[in-house]
Motif scaffolding. Structure first.
Motif, PDB file in Angstrom:
ATOM      1  N   ASN A 185       0.993   4.303  17.712  1.00  0.00           N
ATOM      2  CA  ASN A 185      -0.021   3.290  17.421  1.00  0.00           C
ATOM      3  C   ASN A 185       0.565   1.916  17.119  1.00  0.00           C
ATOM      4  O   ASN A 185      -0.151   1.021  16.677  1.00  0.00           O
ATOM      5  N   GLN A 186       1.872   1.778  17.330  1.00  0.00           N
ATOM      6  CA  GLN A 186       2.557   0.486  17.265  1.00  0.00           C
ATOM      7  C   GLN A 186       2.398  -0.210  15.912  1.00  0.00           C
ATOM      8  O   GLN A 186       2.048  -1.386  15.822  1.00  0.00           O
ATOM      9  N   VAL A 187       2.660   0.576  14.858  1.00  0.00           N
ATOM     10  CA  VAL A 187       2.667  -0.009  13.512  1.00  0.00           C
ATOM     11  C   VAL A 187       3.937   0.413  12.795  1.00  0.00           C
ATOM     12  O   VAL A 187       4.580   1.407  13.160  1.00  0.00           O
ATOM     13  N   GLU A 188       4.277  -0.327  11.758  1.00  0.00           N
ATOM     14  CA  GLU A 188       5.438   0.008  10.942  1.00  0.00           C
ATOM     15  C   GLU A 188       4.979   0.577   9.610  1.00  0.00           C
ATOM     16  O   GLU A 188       4.230  -0.071   8.864  1.00  0.00           O
ATOM     17  N   VAL A 189       5.399   1.781   9.329  1.00  0.00           N
ATOM     18  CA  VAL A 189       5.143   2.424   8.047  1.00  0.00           C
ATOM     19  C   VAL A 189       6.467   3.007   7.573  1.00  0.00           C
ATOM     20  O   VAL A 189       7.210   3.601   8.363  1.00  0.00           O
ATOM     21  N   VAL A 190       6.779   2.836   6.300  1.00  0.00           N
ATOM     22  CA  VAL A 190       7.981   3.439   5.732  1.00  0.00           C
ATOM     23  C   VAL A 190       7.614   4.819   5.213  1.00  0.00           C
ATOM     24  O   VAL A 190       6.816   4.954   4.279  1.00  0.00           O
ATOM     25  N   PHE A 191       8.186   5.857   5.818  1.00  0.00           N
ATOM     26  CA  PHE A 191       7.891   7.228   5.434  1.00  0.00           C
ATOM     27  C   PHE A 191       8.987   7.780   4.526  1.00  0.00           C
ATOM     28  O   PHE A 191      10.174   7.571   4.779  1.00  0.00           O
ATOM     29  N   ILE A 192       8.573   8.522   3.493  1.00  0.00           N
ATOM     30  CA  ILE A 192       9.498   9.010   2.481  1.00  0.00           C
ATOM     31  C   ILE A 192       9.217  10.487   2.210  1.00  0.00           C
ATOM     32  O   ILE A 192       8.066  10.870   1.981  1.00  0.00           O
ATOM     33  N   ASN A 193      10.254  11.284   2.230  1.00  0.00           N
ATOM     34  CA  ASN A 193      10.138  12.703   1.924  1.00  0.00           C
ATOM     35  C   ASN A 193      10.367  12.924   0.426  1.00  0.00           C
ATOM     36  O   ASN A 193      11.462  12.682  -0.081  1.00  0.00           O
ATOM     37  N   SER A 194       9.335  13.348  -0.291  1.00  0.00           N
ATOM     38  CA  SER A 194       9.469  13.557  -1.725  1.00  0.00           C
ATOM     39  C   SER A 194       8.330  14.429  -2.235  1.00  0.00           C
ATOM     40  O   SER A 194       7.235  14.444  -1.665  1.00  0.00           O
ATOM     41  N   ASP A 195       8.595  15.144  -3.306  1.00  0.00           N
ATOM     42  CA  ASP A 195       7.572  15.932  -3.987  1.00  0.00           C
ATOM     43  C   ASP A 195       6.964  15.068  -5.081  1.00  0.00           C
ATOM     44  O   ASP A 195       7.623  14.753  -6.082  1.00  0.00           O
TER      45      ASP A 195
ATOM     46  N   ILE B  27       0.841  -1.199   0.000  1.00  0.00           N
ATOM     47  CA  ILE B  27       0.000   0.000   0.000  1.00  0.00           C
ATOM     48  C   ILE B  27       0.874   1.246   0.000  1.00  0.00           C
ATOM     49  O   ILE B  27       1.863   1.313   0.729  1.00  0.00           O
ATOM     50  N   LEU B  28       0.478   2.244  -0.798  1.00  0.00           N
ATOM     51  CA  LEU B  28       1.178   3.522  -0.821  1.00  0.00           C
ATOM     52  C   LEU B  28       0.177   4.644  -0.548  1.00  0.00           C
ATOM     53  O   LEU B  28      -0.839   4.764  -1.232  1.00  0.00           O
ATOM     54  N   ASP B  29       0.481   5.465   0.462  1.00  0.00           N
ATOM     55  CA  ASP B  29      -0.326   6.632   0.806  1.00  0.00           C
ATOM     56  C   ASP B  29       0.447   7.887   0.391  1.00  0.00           C
ATOM     57  O   ASP B  29       1.583   8.086   0.830  1.00  0.00           O
ATOM     58  N   ILE B  30      -0.166   8.731  -0.430  1.00  0.00           N
ATOM     59  CA  ILE B  30       0.520   9.901  -0.979  1.00  0.00           C
ATOM     60  C   ILE B  30      -0.025  11.175  -0.344  1.00  0.00           C
ATOM     61  O   ILE B  30      -1.231  11.425  -0.376  1.00  0.00           O
ATOM     62  N   GLY B  31       0.877  11.970   0.229  1.00  0.00           N
ATOM     63  CA  GLY B  31       0.468  13.161   0.962  1.00  0.00           C
ATOM     64  C   GLY B  31      -0.047  12.781   2.329  1.00  0.00           C
ATOM     65  O   GLY B  31      -1.131  13.179   2.740  1.00  0.00           O
TER      66      GLY B  31
END
Length: 294
Positions: free
Chosen positions: A163-173, A120-124
């Motif tokens: 919330n005890q979850v793993e999400v990979v966060f990425i800084n990008s435009d 899954i990818l969440d944008i913004g």
């Protein structure tokens, strides 16, 4: 002073900026946060009192509310899809309509939780409310989230820990990307293909600013809210183009949208050859969510 007496004064003091029901909701949000009391507690114990020190704290909060600073920012937190999130001036305050979008995604995949490893990818992502709620409720999913704001991502990272979850966060435009699969992360490259891409991008046109309440307009980040009147679908078009490259077979694309641009969004996705395009209304009866399949 009795708390119920202060409650009446509190609601009256806010009468010029909001209705009684909203002022009352503010009161009970603060009461639970500051004194760990709920509405029922006050009803069952009507003689409960505030100390002089507590009245001083409440009066300071009240003065900030009169300036129309959102109560969620004053408390530093809010609730979304049953989870608690830190919020501050760097992120939008999550809305109930966005909870509906999350619920749509989760229900569309419930039957596949055990049989499929979702990407899954969440944008913004902002506060991370969508990504984190999906990670929490779809435990077999690997969730990635992108935002242009480093400060927003710092808040989102805290919320993932909270919330005890793993999400990979990425800084990008997102507007500068050509392919999600080539975007490096601090951990490992993103997958070449995603099963779900979701976004609640900026979608309020400048011409609609007069409809935005002062507490939002003066406090929440404009970067996450507004787009130019003559290019209102800029983020949707770009994300849909990337989704064409980076969605897996039968992959799903979900958007939260501007309520006035439902037909335009349907046309955009259908013209880009997305299938099963569906527009849904939110709890207020406004066109708010759209779905398409690659």
């Amino acid at each position: 002073m009795q708390i119920k007496q202060y409650r009446s004064q509190f609601i009256q003091a806010l009468s010029t900026i909001c209705d009684e029901g909203e002022a009352e909701s503010f009161f009970y949000l603060i009461l639970e946060d500051k004194k760990q009391l709920k509405r029922i507690d006050l009803a069952l114990q009507p003689d409960l009192v505030f100390s002089e020190e507590e009245i001083g704290i409440w009066n300071a909060i009240l003065e900030q509310l009169k300036l129309e600073i959102p109560v969620q920012y004053l408390l530093g937190k809010t609730h979304f899809y049953g989870l608690e999130f830190e919020v501050n001036e760097n992120v939008l305050i999550p809305r109930p309509e966005t909870e509906e979008l999350v619920d749509w995604i989760i229900k569309s995949r419930k039957s596949e939780i055990r049989s499929q490893k979702l990407r899954i990818l969440d944008i913004g992502t902002g506060s991370g409310c969508i990504a984190i709620s999906l990670a929490k409720n779809l435990p077999n999913a690997k969730v990635f989230a992108i935002d242009v704001s480093e400060k927003a991502l710092a808040t989102a990272q805290k919320n993932a820990v909270r919330n005890q979850v793993e999400v990979v966060f990425i800084n990008s435009d997102i507007l500068l990307l050509e392919d999600f699969g080539k975007l490096p992360t601090s951990h490992f490259p993103l997958p070449a293909y995603f099963d779900i891409i979701v976004s609640n991008p900026p979608y309020v046109r400048n011409l609609e600013k007069e409809e935005i309440r002062k507490n939002v307009l003066d406090n929440e980040p404009h970067l996450a809210l507004f787009v130019e009147d003559d290019n209102a679908l800029i983020f949707y078009r770009k994300i849909a183009e990337l989704a064409q490259k980076n969605l897996s077979q039968n992959g799903q694309l979900f958007f939260e949208i501007n309520q006035y641009l439902g037909k335009e969004m349907i046309n955009l996705l259908e013209n880009m050859n997305f299938k099963n395009v569906e527009l849904r209304k939110d709890i207020y009866g406004n066109d708010r969510m759209v779905f398409g399949r690659i």
